[in-house]
Design a protein around this motif. Structure first.
Motif, PDB file in Angstrom:
ATOM      1  N   VAL A   1      91.845 -18.683 -34.547  1.00  0.00           N
ATOM      2  CA  VAL A   1      92.837 -19.710 -34.879  1.00  0.00           C
ATOM      3  C   VAL A   1      94.138 -19.434 -34.138  1.00  0.00           C
ATOM      4  CG1 VAL A   1      94.292 -20.568 -36.724  1.00  0.00           C
ATOM      5  CG2 VAL A   1      91.849 -20.334 -37.088  1.00  0.00           C
ATOM      6  N   LEU A   2      94.539 -18.137 -34.110  1.00  0.00           N
ATOM      7  CA  LEU A   2      95.781 -17.788 -33.419  1.00  0.00           C
ATOM      8  C   LEU A   2      95.635 -17.913 -31.908  1.00  0.00           C
ATOM      9  CD1 LEU A   2      96.993 -14.676 -35.428  1.00  0.00           C
ATOM     10  CD2 LEU A   2      97.904 -16.985 -35.461  1.00  0.00           C
ATOM     11  N   LEU A   3      94.421 -17.626 -31.413  1.00  0.00           N
ATOM     12  CA  LEU A   3      94.208 -17.661 -29.964  1.00  0.00           C
ATOM     13  C   LEU A   3      94.255 -19.082 -29.436  1.00  0.00           C
ATOM     14  CD1 LEU A   3      91.347 -15.361 -28.679  1.00  0.00           C
ATOM     15  CD2 LEU A   3      93.573 -15.700 -27.678  1.00  0.00           C
ATOM     16  N   GLY A   4      93.620 -19.986 -30.166  1.00  0.00           N
ATOM     17  CA  GLY A   4      93.560 -21.365 -29.699  1.00  0.00           C
ATOM     18  C   GLY A   4      94.838 -22.083 -30.035  1.00  0.00           C
TER      19      GLY A   4
ATOM     20  N   ARG B   1      89.719 -21.595 -21.239  1.00  0.00           N
ATOM     21  CA  ARG B   1      90.882 -22.475 -21.356  1.00  0.00           C
ATOM     22  C   ARG B   1      91.915 -21.940 -22.332  1.00  0.00           C
ATOM     23  NH1 ARG B   1      87.649 -28.012 -21.846  1.00  0.00           N
ATOM     24  NH2 ARG B   1      86.710 -27.996 -19.766  1.00  0.00           N
ATOM     25  N   LEU B   2      91.629 -20.782 -22.911  1.00  0.00           N
ATOM     26  CA  LEU B   2      92.581 -20.223 -23.865  1.00  0.00           C
ATOM     27  C   LEU B   2      93.832 -19.790 -23.115  1.00  0.00           C
ATOM     28  CD1 LEU B   2      90.270 -18.048 -26.068  1.00  0.00           C
ATOM     29  CD2 LEU B   2      91.443 -20.122 -26.730  1.00  0.00           C
ATOM     30  N   ALA B   3      94.986 -20.092 -23.723  1.00  0.00           N
ATOM     31  CA  ALA B   3      96.220 -19.630 -23.111  1.00  0.00           C
ATOM     32  C   ALA B   3      96.413 -18.163 -23.462  1.00  0.00           C
ATOM     33  CB  ALA B   3      97.385 -20.456 -23.646  1.00  0.00           C
ATOM     34  N   ALA B   4      96.986 -17.406 -22.534  1.00  0.00           N
ATOM     35  CA  ALA B   4      97.285 -16.008 -22.841  1.00  0.00           C
ATOM     36  C   ALA B   4      98.324 -15.964 -23.948  1.00  0.00           C
ATOM     37  CB  ALA B   4      97.805 -15.302 -21.588  1.00  0.00           C
ATOM     38  N   PRO B   5      98.289 -14.941 -24.815  1.00  0.00           N
ATOM     39  CA  PRO B   5      99.235 -14.871 -25.927  1.00  0.00           C
ATOM     40  C   PRO B   5     100.676 -14.886 -25.444  1.00  0.00           C
ATOM     41  CG  PRO B   5      97.962 -12.850 -25.695  1.00  0.00           C
ATOM     42  CD  PRO B   5      97.322 -13.847 -24.828  1.00  0.00           C
ATOM     43  N   SER B   6     101.551 -15.439 -26.296  1.00  0.00           N
ATOM     44  CA  SER B   6     102.901 -15.756 -25.837  1.00  0.00           C
ATOM     45  C   SER B   6     103.767 -14.521 -25.596  1.00  0.00           C
ATOM     46  CB  SER B   6     103.578 -16.663 -26.863  1.00  0.00           C
ATOM     47  OG  SER B   6     103.402 -16.104 -28.144  1.00  0.00           O
TER      48      SER B   6
ATOM     49  N   GLY C   1      82.171  -7.766 -28.428  1.00  0.00           N
ATOM     50  CA  GLY C   1      83.238  -8.687 -28.792  1.00  0.00           C
ATOM     51  C   GLY C   1      84.602  -8.093 -28.486  1.00  0.00           C
ATOM     52  N   LEU C   2      84.758  -6.815 -28.773  1.00  0.00           N
ATOM     53  CA  LEU C   2      86.048  -6.169 -28.530  1.00  0.00           C
ATOM     54  C   LEU C   2      86.405  -6.216 -27.044  1.00  0.00           C
ATOM     55  CD1 LEU C   2      88.263  -4.732 -29.983  1.00  0.00           C
ATOM     56  CD2 LEU C   2      87.085  -2.588 -29.636  1.00  0.00           C
ATOM     57  N   VAL C   3      85.409  -5.889 -26.206  1.00  0.00           N
ATOM     58  CA  VAL C   3      85.670  -5.902 -24.765  1.00  0.00           C
ATOM     59  C   VAL C   3      86.007  -7.322 -24.312  1.00  0.00           C
ATOM     60  CG1 VAL C   3      84.633  -5.544 -22.511  1.00  0.00           C
ATOM     61  CG2 VAL C   3      84.230  -3.903 -24.328  1.00  0.00           C
ATOM     62  N   ARG C   4      85.190  -8.288 -24.751  1.00  0.00           N
ATOM     63  CA  ARG C   4      85.355  -9.673 -24.305  1.00  0.00           C
ATOM     64  C   ARG C   4      86.724 -10.211 -24.712  1.00  0.00           C
ATOM     65  NH1 ARG C   4      82.946 -12.264 -20.580  1.00  0.00           N
ATOM     66  NH2 ARG C   4      80.815 -12.078 -21.331  1.00  0.00           N
ATOM     67  N   ILE C   5      87.126  -9.956 -25.949  1.00  0.00           N
ATOM     68  CA  ILE C   5      88.388 -10.521 -26.427  1.00  0.00           C
ATOM     69  C   ILE C   5      89.577  -9.794 -25.804  1.00  0.00           C
ATOM     70  CG2 ILE C   5      89.799 -10.933 -28.477  1.00  0.00           C
ATOM     71  CD1 ILE C   5      87.414 -12.771 -28.205  1.00  0.00           C
ATOM     72  N   THR C   6      89.450  -8.464 -25.639  1.00  0.00           N
ATOM     73  CA  THR C   6      90.542  -7.724 -25.012  1.00  0.00           C
ATOM     74  C   THR C   6      90.841  -8.274 -23.625  1.00  0.00           C
ATOM     75  OG1 THR C   6      89.731  -5.801 -26.179  1.00  0.00           O
ATOM     76  CG2 THR C   6      91.383  -5.417 -24.517  1.00  0.00           C
ATOM     77  N   LEU C   7      89.781  -8.698 -22.926  1.00  0.00           N
ATOM     78  CA  LEU C   7      89.983  -9.258 -21.593  1.00  0.00           C
ATOM     79  C   LEU C   7      90.808 -10.537 -21.659  1.00  0.00           C
ATOM     80  CD1 LEU C   7      86.483  -8.770 -20.011  1.00  0.00           C
ATOM     81  CD2 LEU C   7      88.595  -7.578 -19.475  1.00  0.00           C
ATOM     82  N   LEU C   8      90.682 -11.280 -22.784  1.00  0.00           N
ATOM     83  CA  LEU C   8      91.380 -12.553 -22.895  1.00  0.00           C
ATOM     84  C   LEU C   8      92.848 -12.361 -23.246  1.00  0.00           C
ATOM     85  CD1 LEU C   8      88.781 -14.617 -24.937  1.00  0.00           C
ATOM     86  CD2 LEU C   8      89.233 -14.716 -22.502  1.00  0.00           C
ATOM     87  N   LEU C   9      93.218 -11.154 -23.677  1.00  0.00           N
ATOM     88  CA  LEU C   9      94.557 -10.963 -24.221  1.00  0.00           C
ATOM     89  C   LEU C   9      95.583 -10.556 -23.181  1.00  0.00           C
ATOM     90  CD1 LEU C   9      93.787  -9.194 -27.605  1.00  0.00           C
ATOM     91  CD2 LEU C   9      94.185 -11.591 -27.132  1.00  0.00           C
ATOM     92  N   GLY C  10      95.192 -10.579 -21.923  1.00  0.00           N
ATOM     93  CA  GLY C  10      96.168 -10.230 -20.903  1.00  0.00           C
ATOM     94  C   GLY C  10      96.222  -8.736 -20.665  1.00  0.00           C
ATOM     95  N   PRO C  11      97.166  -8.305 -19.796  1.00  0.00           N
ATOM     96  CA  PRO C  11      97.224  -6.876 -19.445  1.00  0.00           C
ATOM     97  C   PRO C  11      97.507  -6.027 -20.677  1.00  0.00           C
ATOM     98  CG  PRO C  11      99.153  -8.047 -18.647  1.00  0.00           C
ATOM     99  CD  PRO C  11      98.190  -9.088 -19.106  1.00  0.00           C
ATOM    100  N   PRO C  12      96.706  -4.993 -20.895  1.00  0.00           N
ATOM    101  CA  PRO C  12      96.870  -4.173 -22.110  1.00  0.00           C
ATOM    102  C   PRO C  12      98.053  -3.227 -22.001  1.00  0.00           C
ATOM    103  CG  PRO C  12      95.119  -3.302 -20.750  1.00  0.00           C
ATOM    104  CD  PRO C  12      95.603  -4.521 -20.040  1.00  0.00           C
ATOM    105  N   PRO C  13      98.856  -3.099 -23.057  1.00  0.00           N
ATOM    106  CA  PRO C  13      99.858  -2.032 -23.068  1.00  0.00           C
ATOM    107  C   PRO C  13      99.207  -0.696 -23.380  1.00  0.00           C
ATOM    108  CG  PRO C  13      99.985  -3.294 -25.073  1.00  0.00           C
ATOM    109  CD  PRO C  13      98.941  -3.947 -24.228  1.00  0.00           C
ATOM    110  N   LEU C  14      99.972   0.368 -23.206  1.00  0.00           N
ATOM    111  CA  LEU C  14      99.423   1.717 -23.352  1.00  0.00           C
ATOM    112  C   LEU C  14      98.896   1.974 -24.772  1.00  0.00           C
ATOM    113  CD1 LEU C  14      99.237   3.710 -21.110  1.00  0.00           C
ATOM    114  CD2 LEU C  14     101.314   4.799 -21.892  1.00  0.00           C
ATOM    115  N   TRP C  15      99.577   1.403 -25.773  1.00  0.00           N
ATOM    116  CA  TRP C  15      99.211   1.791 -27.136  1.00  0.00           C
ATOM    117  C   TRP C  15      97.852   1.274 -27.546  1.00  0.00           C
ATOM    118  CZ3 TRP C  15      98.348  -1.677 -31.127  1.00  0.00           C
ATOM    119  CH2 TRP C  15      98.875  -2.957 -31.006  1.00  0.00           C
ATOM    120  N   TRP C  16      97.344   0.225 -26.906  1.00  0.00           N
ATOM    121  CA  TRP C  16      95.978  -0.231 -27.216  1.00  0.00           C
ATOM    122  C   TRP C  16      94.991   0.878 -26.902  1.00  0.00           C
ATOM    123  CZ3 TRP C  16      95.311  -5.945 -25.197  1.00  0.00           C
ATOM    124  CH2 TRP C  16      96.292  -6.750 -25.810  1.00  0.00           C
TER     125      TRP C  16
END
Lengths: 304, 662, 214
Positions: B184-187, B197-202, B257-272
């Motif tokens: 819900v938050l992603l879309g 087509r998902l927008a990267a998080p703001s 799922g974790l790998v797939r969704i992490t890819l959608l969230l943009g460049p990962p920061p170190l703490w992930w």
């Protein structure tokens, strides 16, 4: 020239490893005020065992017979990875030390299974303790290796040992000496030496390694004892390479120095065994955790 | 062609599942149909997946779908293809095994239903890795949870099984709730939930929240500590071939799922990366410690799955750290190591569960301390189990070592080349210390299992009467054991499997560099394994020569000369594990009950140890009790009159309307 | 010289692990002597040669107070109170060592931002000092016997001393002398207290002093 030296080191290990045990025994005898057994006694024992028949337990299966063979094969392979001082070993690839540690783990796995295969309560007890102390020794070994890798920037055992001390003895090398100390403790723990284990007691209840092989006899026992001697050589070579900061660049000289160093390490082990009492089983973890602390101190040192 | 075959695989599985329902109570027909459908579905799916892995090109298909936010958008890319291969392989082999396994219950159960759910589970797992639309993904996810729930409830007449099933369903739905929130938050931007087509998080905060939701939602399925509590309940309750599928591949879809969704969230920061590393190390160590403390074979294996997922999670942590710190080599080694370990885990864990099923089939008990000496009764199962056990401990020359070596090399690389980057070096140190501890504990755990269950003398009448299972149950184990050997001795094969995925996720150049750098050690590994095997053979010949002409006798176990040994005097599994459990009691808090009768001739004495799950006892039980208290206090809302419920609905609608209009 | 400072700081760090791992009070007191030597050596290696007179005096006084006087006092108290070892610490020895490792890592982490500004010669002095201080704290909170707690207090003070060492080389030694005097008085008072506690209660387990609360 280097290749010859590496082959010679492997051959020296194969031929001289039982002598190493003899040296330790003589050192202990010296401290005990006895003359002790001849240096070559271990060879005599091995040959005698080779010529014997065997009695197998009715409970045991093929694993019982397979364990000693695999164990010896594993140590012989692992020895080819261990460099003599700064010399390149026979078998070098990045990550070879992980292979070394895990093949030795494979050897332990089958030794323990062979012990449990007999259904003997004593051997089960020894097997259980063996796994407990392996759990403590393993992280110490890896932490030490990580310190060495970080200090030298290399990812293979030969690379590490070649790089270390290449600029001679410097105060910056103190962490390396610390690692040598922790590896010496690993040697004592992994090779059933006194502060951890005492094969010479008369109570099977208190032994660790020796009690696991109670049921083996003849050729199998010869394989096990020879394998134990080779494993001692292997760890002694690892310690020596760190403790002796000498890299002449002459392969043969380095080789001779290293082999001499390995025997000196054996004498040191003998002295430790003579001057220390065996630790209570509940105290052994403390010794190994302390050596983990040493290697991590060394690690932070290198990082800073 | 690719998509057609994948679609037809899905169709075959669904239609076949329905057909199983109508097999009319005939167990043989139901089993035959179920197995045929599963194998056919697997074959149809594997072929295109291997093609995609080979070429490295992805294929997609988008069909219109009259559901809001939804579209039937599926695709096969290397990442999905890898999982398709795993899912199909393990499911098909488990199905073949299940045919013999379920025969014993043929007259008490309607097997058609079971096979229906089994095939649907396979289909929904395939759909999860195929789907590229949030709504479709969640539906497939839900389908997987429900079908596996019904499979767990196979023996629902037992109270323990029902409890396990409800625990599982609750855990699955708490996870699914997180996933719903995530999507819900992603879309929400333009009303489409298609992944491309998902927008990267703001912002970093939003991305962080999404990442946490993903970890919670997928972690509940994968079994990250402390969300793992359902695993040790559900796996032992399910039939063994279902446990093999659930533990071998189903929980791994969580990692997918974790790998797939992490890819959608943009460049990962170190703490992930740090978060995954710490979660992984904790799961790994606690999982294997709990495994060591178990008395039930399948519970032990379930905890060991927590351990292996922990290893994979650590590897993914290294991957994210590598990406965040711009160290492509670390990223590649972490990712490839994690995926490779996942493949290996699918193979050896399903092998071990099938082995446990064979033990159950033969000896009718899974209590480790009541077994023993099975090696002589069921040599075939024993050998397969031994190979699986050595592989799961990560010993060369088996497949477990290859994956772990990648992770080790990532960690050592982080330690070595981290000049001026102390954080990475510390991360590497944590990873490799955790790995070595896990490795040693796993070795203790599986020497215990093999040594007590298969070696020694039988400890009970059950073990004495054990027999080898039928051929249809043995062959799947043989295939899996063979794969363990193949992927271990042929280390480069495994790397070839995951390298297209690395190329997809990390970019061609970084992946190629990493692969080129690892090839020499993989070859060396094969060489080393071969060397050990050859030397062992040589020593065997030598031993035979030396024994020639000597007397070879058999006798009782020596046991220091004790004259009347009995099977009950053997060391037990609990005693074997106790030194380590006792040493680590500050971590897992075992409970000890002992009764010692003092005096010269003690009449009775007993000692019992229990290692109940700390998180279940101390975290979830109080939590759910609190929820129950709160819910009970709202009980007055529930009056049971229709009119009142309509009133509730009307009020809700009104309130919503007012809120919206204002 | 910086390299040698590092070596002695390393010695200090290792002696702390010895402190954490040992249950015998004699060993703990011996370790205090070792730390006194290490601190003196750190002080001397930090300074440029030739050493100024005041530095030599300071190091001699340090050695005398920390290496001889305090241990002597502690040993005397130990004999008087007739305790030899810490029997049941609140935190076990293995866990203490593990906690020590964590603290050491933390020490290195915390001083990262300070590294460039504060310490002139040695990058390890600051984390080493911090570690020593925190180890002392850990011992104070985790041990039962009052004597072990005194040793913890001394270790803490040693850590603070090592902190100061970097500055002492340049600053007047008045501050240091003051600190030394402080510690001396503190230990003196504690010694008397322990003796009195022991005489009244026949033990020096501090946790049982909570019975006095009402």
């Amino acid at each position: 020239m280097t290749l010859t030296a590496s082959i010679l080191h492997w051959l020296a290990a194969v031929l001289l490893a039982p002598l190493l045990v003899g040296v330790i025994n003589r050192t202990k005898a010296f401290f005990g005020g006895r003359r002790g057994q001849p240096f070559l006694q271990v060879y005599h024992d091995l040959f005698k065992l080779m010529g014997k028949g065997a009695v197998y337990s009715q409970t045991a299966t093929w694993i019982f017979r397979f364990g000693p063979m695999l164990g010896l094969a594993v140590v012989l392979t692992a020895l080819a990875i261990v460099p003599a001082g700064g010399l390149r070993a026979l078998f070098v690839f990045p990550g070879d030390f992980v292979f070394l540690a895990y093949t030795l783990g494979l050897m332990r796995f089958f030794t323990v299974l062979a012990a449990l295969d007999t259904g003997s309560a004593f051997e089960g007890m020894g097997a259980s303790r063996e796994m407990q102390f392996a759990l403590l020794a393993e992280p110490v070994l890896f932490a030490g290796l990580a310190v060495l890798a970080a200090g030298s920037g290399q990812l293979s055992l030969s690379g590490i040992y070649n790089q270390l001390w290449s600029a001679g003895m410097r105060p910056e090398g103190a962490p390396v000496l610390l690692v040598a100390l922790t590896l010496l403790m690993v040697l004592l723990a992994e090779n059933a030496r006194i502060p951890v284990d005492d094969p010479a007691t008369h109570l099977e209840l208190t032994m660790i390694h020796e009690v696991m092989v109670l049921d083996h006899c003849g050729v199998d026992l010869a394989f096990i004892q020879y394998g134990a001697a080779l494993k001692l050589w292997l760890f002694a070579a690892l310690v020596t390479g760190l403790a002796i900061p000498l890299r002449t660049g002459q392969p043969m000289v380095d080789l001779v120095v290293t082999i001499a160093g390995i025997f000196i390490t054996a004498v040191v082990v003998g002295i430790v065994e003579s001057t220390m009492a065996r630790l209570r089983l509940v105290r052994v973890p403390q010794m190994l955790v302390a050596s983990l602390a040493l290697s991590l101190a060394a690690f932070f040192w290198i990082l800073r | 062609m690719t998509m057609e075959m994948v679609l037809s695989s899905l169709l075959v599985l669904t239609i076949g599942a329905v057909a199983c329902l109508f097999s009319g109570g005939c167990a043989k027909r139901a089993s035959g149909l179920g197995v045929a459908v599963s194998v056919a579905g697997a074959l149809l799916a594997v072929w295109p997946a291997v093609g995609v892995l080979w070429t490295g090109r992805s294929v997609a298909l988008r069909l219109p779908w009259q559901v809001p936010f939804g579209s039937f958008h599926i695709a096969v890319d290397p990442l999905a293809a890898l999982f398709i291969v795993m899912i199909s392989l393990v499911s098909a082999l488990a199905a073949i095994y299940g045919m013999g396994y379920l025969e014993a219950c043929a007259n008490r159960k309607h097997l058609g239903v079971t096979w229906c759910f089994f095939n649907l589970l396979q289909a929904s797992m395939l759909l999860i890795v195929l789907s590229r639309n949030g709504l479709l993904f969640v539906m497939a996810w839900e389908g997987m949870s429900l079908t596996s729930f019904f499979l767990v409830m196979f023996e629902h007449e037992k109270q323990a099984v029902r409890d396990a099933g409800w625990t599982y369903l609750t855990a699955a739905h708490l996870g699914a709730a997180c996933l719903l929130a995530l999507f819900v938050l992603l879309g929400g931007t333009d009303g489409s939930l298609d992944f491309d087509r998902l927008a990267a998080p703001s912002g970093p905060l939003m991305a962080g929240i999404l990442f946490v939701l993903a970890v919670l939602g997928f972690g509940a399925k994968a079994g990250f500590v402390p969300l793992h509590v359902w695993l040790p309940e559900a796996h032992p309750a399910a039939p063994s071939h279902v446990s093999a599928v659930m533990s071998g591949v189903m929980i791994e879809t969580g990692i997918y799922g974790l790998v797939r969704i992490t890819l959608l969230l943009g460049p990962p920061p170190l703490w992930w990366g740090w978060a995954l590393l710490i979660i992984g190390a904790t799961s790994g160590i606690l999982g294997v410690l709990y495994a060591l403390a178990q008395h039930d074979l399948k519970r032990l294996l379930a905890y060991s799955s927590v351990e292996n997922i922990g290893i994979v999670c650590m590897a993914l942590g290294l991957w994210l750290l590598g990406v965040a710190a711009r160290k492509p080599e670390l990223a590649a080694l972490g990712l490839m190591g994690g995926l490779l370990h996942l493949c290996n885990h699918a193979i050896f864990k399903s092998l071990l569960f099938l082995g446990a099923g064979a033990v159950k089939h033969g000896a009718h008990t899974l209590a480790i301390d009541r077994l023993g000496g099975l090696q002589k009764k069921m040599p075939h199962t024993a050998l397969a189990f031994l190979i699986g056990a050595a592989a799961i401990c990560g010993f060369p020359p088996l497949n477990g070592f290859v994956g772990e070596l990648f992770i080790y090399m990532g960690a050592f690389g982080a330690v070595t080349h981290a000049a001026g980057n102390g954080t990475l070096a510390v991360a590497g140190m944590i990873a490799l210390l955790a790995l070595s501890v896990i490795g040693a504990l796993a070795a203790a755990c599986f020497t215990k299992v093999y040594g007590i269950v298969f070696s020694g003398a039988p400890r009970s009448a059950n073990a004495l009467g054990a027999a080898e299972p039928p051929r249809s149950m043995r062959h799947p184990m043989t295939v899996l054991a063979g794969l363990c050997l193949l992927l271990g001795i042929g280390a480069p094969i495994g790397a070839a499997l995951v390298s297209p995925v690395a190329a997809q996720l990390l970019g061609e150049s970084a992946a190629v560099a990493a692969i080129v750098s690892v090839r020499p050690w993989l070859v060396a590994l094969s060489l080393g394994g071969g060397f050990i095997a050859a030397l062992t053979a040589l020593l065997a010949v030598l031993r035979r020569r030396l024994h020639h002409g000597r007397s070879i006798a058999r006798g009782p176990t020596w046991d220091c000369g004790y004259v009347a040994p009995t099977a009950r005097m053997q060391y037990t599994a609990s005693s074997f594990a106790w030194p380590i459990i006792d040493m680590m009691r500050w971590m897992i808090r075992p409970r000890v009950e002992a009764c010692v009768d003092h005096g010269y001739f003690p009449r009775q004495a007993y000692l019992a140890t229990h290692s109940a799950d700390f998180f279940r006892q101390r975290l979830f039980v109080p939590l759910f009790r609190a929820v129950a208290t709160v819910s009970n206090s709202l009980h007055w809302l529930q009056q049971g009159r229709n009119q009142l419920y309509v009133l509730y609905i009307a009020v809700t609608v009104l309130v919503l309307l007012v809120l919206k209009v204002r | 010289m910086a390299a040698w400072t590092d070596i002695f700081v390393l010695g200090l760090v290792l002696s702390n692990f010895r402190l954490l791992a040992s249950s015998r009070l004699t060993v703990m007191i011996e370790t205090m002597v070792l730390q006194a030597f290490a601190l003196t050596a750190i002080l001397l290696t930090l300074a440029d040669r030739p050493w100024p007179l005041r530095l030599i005096v300071l190091s001699l006084v340090t050695l005398a107070v920390k290496g001889a006087l305090l241990p002597w006092l502690l040993r005397r108290t130990m004999r008087a109170a007739d305790v030899r070892r810490e029997i049941e610490p609140f935190i076990g020895y293995n866990v203490s060592i593990l906690a020590g490792i964590a603290i050491l890592g933390l020490g290195f982490l915390i001083v990262q931002p300070l590294k460039a500004t504060v310490v002139p010669g040695s990058a390890s002095l600051l984390p080493g000092a911090l570690f020593t201080t925190l180890t002392g704290l850990l011992i104070i909170v985790s041990r039962r016997k009052a004597l072990a707690q005194v040793v913890g207090y001394l270790a803490m003070e040693n850590g603070i001393y090592a902190f100061g060492a970097a500055l002492v080389v340049k600053e007047p030694m008045l501050v240091e002398m003051g600190v030394l005097l402080d510690v001396f008085v503190a230990v003196f008072v504690m010694g008397i207290t322990i003796y009195q506690i022991n005489r009244e209660f026949d033990h020096i387990d501090t946790d049982r002093l909570s019975e006095l609360k009402d």
